[in-house]
Design a protein around this motif. Structure first.
Motif, short mmCIF file in Angstrom:
data_model
loop_
_atom_site.label_atom_id
_atom_site.label_comp_id
_atom_site.label_asym_id
_atom_site.label_seq_id
_atom_site.Cartn_x
_atom_site.Cartn_y
_atom_site.Cartn_z
N PHE A 130 0.79 -1.22 0.00
CA PHE A 130 0.00 0.00 0.00
C PHE A 130 0.83 1.28 0.00
CE2 PHE A 130 -2.89 -3.23 1.28
CZ PHE A 130 -4.12 -2.83 0.78
N PHE A 131 2.08 1.18 0.46
CA PHE A 131 2.92 2.37 0.58
C PHE A 131 4.30 2.15 -0.04
CE2 PHE A 131 0.15 2.82 4.40
CZ PHE A 131 -0.55 3.92 3.96
N THR A 132 4.84 3.22 -0.61
CA THR A 132 6.17 3.21 -1.18
C THR A 132 7.03 4.19 -0.40
OG1 THR A 132 5.26 2.75 -3.37
CG2 THR A 132 7.50 3.66 -3.29
N PRO A 133 8.17 3.75 0.11
CA PRO A 133 9.05 4.66 0.84
C PRO A 133 9.43 5.86 -0.02
CG PRO A 133 9.81 2.40 1.07
CD PRO A 133 8.73 2.39 0.03
N GLY A 134 9.41 7.03 0.59
CA GLY A 134 9.76 8.26 -0.11
C GLY A 134 8.59 8.91 -0.84
N HIS A 135 7.46 8.22 -0.91
CA HIS A 135 6.30 8.74 -1.63
C HIS A 135 5.42 9.56 -0.69
CE1 HIS A 135 3.61 8.67 -5.11
NE2 HIS A 135 2.62 8.64 -4.23
N THR A 136 4.81 10.61 -1.23
CA THR A 136 3.90 11.46 -0.48
C THR A 136 2.48 11.20 -0.95
OG1 THR A 136 5.63 13.13 -0.20
CG2 THR A 136 3.35 13.85 0.09
N TYR A 137 1.57 11.06 0.01
CA TYR A 137 0.17 10.74 -0.27
C TYR A 137 -0.73 11.87 0.26
CZ TYR A 137 2.13 6.11 -0.91
OH TYR A 137 2.89 5.05 -1.34
N ALA A 138 -1.75 12.20 -0.50
CA ALA A 138 -2.76 13.14 0.01
C ALA A 138 -3.30 12.57 1.32
CB ALA A 138 -3.87 13.31 -1.02
N LEU A 139 -3.62 13.42 2.25
CA LEU A 139 -4.05 13.00 3.59
C LEU A 139 -5.15 11.95 3.55
CD1 LEU A 139 -3.75 13.48 6.68
CD2 LEU A 139 -5.60 15.15 6.44
N ASP A 140 -6.22 12.21 2.82
CA ASP A 140 -7.33 11.25 2.77
C ASP A 140 -6.92 9.93 2.15
OD1 ASP A 140 -9.06 13.00 4.04
OD2 ASP A 140 -9.94 13.75 2.17
N ASP A 141 -6.07 9.99 1.13
CA ASP A 141 -5.56 8.78 0.50
C ASP A 141 -4.72 7.98 1.49
OD1 ASP A 141 -4.99 6.89 -1.55
OD2 ASP A 141 -3.19 8.00 -2.14
N PHE A 142 -3.86 8.66 2.23
CA PHE A 142 -3.03 7.99 3.22
C PHE A 142 -3.89 7.30 4.27
CE2 PHE A 142 -1.04 7.96 7.39
CZ PHE A 142 0.03 7.13 7.13
N VAL A 143 -4.89 7.99 4.77
CA VAL A 143 -5.77 7.40 5.80
C VAL A 143 -6.51 6.19 5.23
CG1 VAL A 143 -7.76 7.79 7.31
CG2 VAL A 143 -5.96 9.53 7.13
N ARG A 152 -6.17 2.39 6.49
CA ARG A 152 -7.36 1.66 6.94
C ARG A 152 -7.43 0.30 6.26
NH1 ARG A 152 -11.02 5.41 5.79
NH2 ARG A 152 -10.73 6.38 7.81
N GLU A 153 -7.26 0.29 4.95
CA GLU A 153 -7.35 -0.96 4.20
C GLU A 153 -6.22 -1.92 4.58
OE1 GLU A 153 -7.84 -2.53 -0.40
OE2 GLU A 153 -7.93 -0.38 0.02
N ALA A 154 -4.99 -1.41 4.60
CA ALA A 154 -3.83 -2.25 4.90
C ALA A 154 -3.89 -2.83 6.31
CB ALA A 154 -2.55 -1.46 4.71
N LEU A 155 -4.23 -1.99 7.29
CA LEU A 155 -4.25 -2.47 8.68
C LEU A 155 -5.41 -3.41 8.94
CD1 LEU A 155 -3.00 0.80 10.38
CD2 LEU A 155 -1.79 -1.40 10.26
N ASN A 156 -6.52 -3.22 8.26
CA ASN A 156 -7.62 -4.19 8.37
C ASN A 156 -7.23 -5.54 7.78
OD1 ASN A 156 -9.99 -3.13 9.78
ND2 ASN A 156 -9.96 -1.55 8.22
N ILE A 157 -6.57 -5.52 6.64
CA ILE A 157 -6.09 -6.78 6.04
C ILE A 157 -5.09 -7.44 6.99
CG2 ILE A 157 -4.66 -7.76 4.20
CD1 ILE A 157 -5.95 -5.63 2.32
N ALA A 158 -4.17 -6.66 7.52
CA ALA A 158 -3.17 -7.20 8.45
C ALA A 158 -3.84 -7.83 9.66
CB ALA A 158 -2.21 -6.10 8.89
N SER A 159 -4.83 -7.17 10.21
CA SER A 159 -5.55 -7.70 11.37
C SER A 159 -6.27 -9.00 11.02
CB SER A 159 -6.54 -6.65 11.89
OG SER A 159 -7.23 -7.14 13.01
N GLU A 160 -6.85 -9.05 9.85
CA GLU A 160 -7.55 -10.27 9.43
C GLU A 160 -6.57 -11.42 9.17
OE1 GLU A 160 -10.81 -11.01 9.59
OE2 GLU A 160 -10.84 -9.07 10.60
N ARG A 161 -5.38 -11.10 8.73
CA ARG A 161 -4.36 -12.15 8.58
C ARG A 161 -4.00 -12.75 9.94
NH1 ARG A 161 -0.12 -10.09 3.89
NH2 ARG A 161 -1.62 -10.24 2.19
N VAL A 162 -3.94 -11.91 10.94
CA VAL A 162 -3.69 -12.40 12.30
C VAL A 162 -4.85 -13.29 12.74
CG1 VAL A 162 -3.47 -11.72 14.73
CG2 VAL A 162 -2.19 -10.49 12.97
#
Length: 94
Positions: free
Chosen positions: A28-41, A45-55
């Motif tokens: 979901f993220f690339t080091p050094g890349h800048t994301y608009a605030l809403d896009d970052f959030v 949200r999507e990445a951390l929900n997936i991570a939690s579901e993997r757990v």
């Protein structure tokens, strides 16, 4: 399950070290890349929900640390909602 941390810079120059229980964050993220605030959030949200579901799939319970991290990101982002052009830089994935 490999843990991953990601360091970010908020629009005011403040930095934060964030936690993910899964390396999915690198999808979901690339080091050094800048994301608009809403896009970052939204990506967080999507990445951390997936991570939690993997757990959950592996251990039978969701990852409360991932959900706590998401809540912190959402709280911190709220400070910049009214700032035009607010963006978040992903400094590094650790």
């Amino acid at each position: 399950m490999p843990v991953m941390r990601f360091r970010i810079e908020w629009p005011d120059g403040g930095e934060a070290n964030c936690y993910s229980p899964s390396q999915v964050i690198s999808d979901f993220f690339t080091p050094g890349h800048t994301y608009a605030l809403d896009d970052f959030v939204q990506r967080s949200r999507e990445a951390l929900n997936i991570a939690s579901e993997r757990v959950r799939a592996r251990y039978g319970f969701a990852c409360s640390a991932a959900m706590d991290q998401l809540a912190q990101i959402e709280r911190d982002a709220q400070r910049f909602r009214e700032q035009a052009g607010a963006s978040v830089k992903v400094i590094e994935l650790i």
